[in-house]
Design an enzyme around this catalytic site. Sequence first.
Site, PDB file in Angstrom:
ATOM      1  N   HIS A   1       0.760  -1.100   0.136  1.00 42.03           N
ATOM      2  CA  HIS A   1      -0.223   0.050   0.187  1.00 42.03           C
ATOM      3  C   HIS A   1       0.948   1.092   0.060  1.00 42.03           C
ATOM      4  O   HIS A   1       0.642   2.265   0.593  1.00 42.03           O
ATOM      5  CB  HIS A   1      -0.908   0.054   1.243  1.00 42.03           C
ATOM      6  CG  HIS A   1      -1.878  -0.904   1.222  1.00 42.03           C
ATOM      7  ND1 HIS A   1      -3.263  -1.206   0.481  1.00 42.03           N
ATOM      8  CD2 HIS A   1      -2.071  -2.202   2.074  1.00 42.03           C
ATOM      9  CE1 HIS A   1      -3.787  -2.255   0.391  1.00 42.03           C
ATOM     10  NE2 HIS A   1      -3.141  -3.036   1.651  1.00 42.03           N
TER      11      HIS A   1
ATOM     12  N   ASN B   1     -10.446  -3.328   1.978  1.00 39.23           N
ATOM     13  CA  ASN B   1     -10.067  -3.260   0.271  1.00 39.23           C
ATOM     14  C   ASN B   1     -11.303  -3.150  -0.212  1.00 39.23           C
ATOM     15  O   ASN B   1     -12.358  -2.780   0.099  1.00 39.23           O
ATOM     16  CB  ASN B   1      -9.615  -4.593   0.084  1.00 39.23           C
ATOM     17  CG  ASN B   1      -8.017  -4.476   0.641  1.00 39.23           C
ATOM     18  OD1 ASN B   1      -7.072  -3.752   0.600  1.00 39.23           O
ATOM     19  ND2 ASN B   1      -7.632  -6.087   0.765  1.00 39.23           N
TER      20      ASN B   1
END
Length: 494
Positions: free
Chosen positions: A55, A128
């Site tokens: 990320h 997510n």
Amino acid sequence: MTQDPILTNDFGIPNPNNDHSLTAGPRGPILMQDHFLLEKLAQFNRERIPERVVHAKGAGAHGYFEVTNDVSKWTKAKFLSEVGKKTPVLARFSTVGGEMGSADSVRDPRGFSAKFYTEEGNYDLVMNNTPVFFIRDPMKFPDFIHTQKRNPQTHTKDKNAFWDFLALTPESTHQVTILFSDRGTPKSHRHMNGYSGHTFKWINAEGKAVWVKYHFKTETGIENRTRQEAEEVAGIDPDAAIRDLFDHIDKGGEAAWKVSVQILPLEAADTYEFDIFDITKVVSHKDYPLIEVGRFVLNRNPQNYFAEIEQAAYSPSNVVPGIDFSPDKMLQGRILSYPDAHRYRLGSNYALIPVNCPYATRTHNHQADGLMRVDGNGGNLPNYEPNSFHPSQSAPEQGEQPYMVQGKAERTPYQHPNDDFVQAGNLYRLMKDEEKARLIDNIVDHIKPVRRDIQLKQICNFYRADADYGTRVAEGLGINLHEELSKMKVVATK
């Protein structure tokens, strides 16, 4: 007329000249006593903290969460206690596998992290844009991420490693099907949903508990890019999603999501057809419909990206009274790994960074010292407990709800039947013909350069999910599937 401020060093000492170094004569060399230069260069060398292992590339914004439906019968969490209540929030969106300089439009799951600054402490939802994940045991997480990164010899992305791991991990078939569908390349962060994936526990004021899954549904509307469009955008504007979110809010717009939950009774953990703690599975909305909770709204850009977004630290370990964990193995692993990653990347006192401070309440503990302790470090108060000089107490009424654990301490797989392909097949059969065609085309394009034996293993996973699914991928690769399957003795899914 307001006088321009005087330039100083980090300690407020006026800088005599910010254009020229202190030298011995016009040609130099530079003198070591030029501490202004030394401080400037030393600070510059340290401007980059380690990027996130996963990320790394992301965007974020501030806003608020507003309760729109009474859910107090299921949870005693104060920020959810009454309709109309607003809580400040900070969101960060990201790709998963790429580095800081990677493109926003790559085929990759998107992270969707939400920090709620509640009066009972910070509550983090680390989500997510897909409701499932590739693996269900944290033991495999480093291995999985290694396959998404660079080959240790060539230092390039390695499609053989990517597909080899997935082919040998059948539980990934559901997420792979989503990833290579239209949903694998969202148009922007505003045009996608967010899902907790994990199952959590809500506890009400009477101590009764239920299982819960979060769903953030975009009010902007779902929009995706085709593979060709995504590749074009990556070349033209690799920061397209970051730019979109910032510009939209900068022009007075809002990015908003309707927040809902699925509520499951505790007994569903033992009676539901799939393991509700298996993050590679979804719980059907037909069985447990969505229940509205509120609106998640982003309407304020950061003033400084590094301070407010790059240093933002989210962790599923940050829960507030009325919300608790489940036995989900991936969730249990993340409870450990996320704070540990923050301590490595930002320092042991990362909670003192303003964007991470629980500013809606006060902290009180006896943790002291460490790198970058930038507050009063507890002053002259004792740094231990219990003590007789400044007594404090715990809050047992806010503790975890007791629950039974049983069984042998051993390393075991999930106990549900071998159902790794059922939901992937169901998803494939739900797709329209044109969606199936794009899914097959995306997979074939990506897996084409991969070794034939790895291709066959992955095709078998698709075939077990749905015979048409596997057959069409094989045809796209020029593989005589029936001949290969007869050698491997793979049985078709009806």
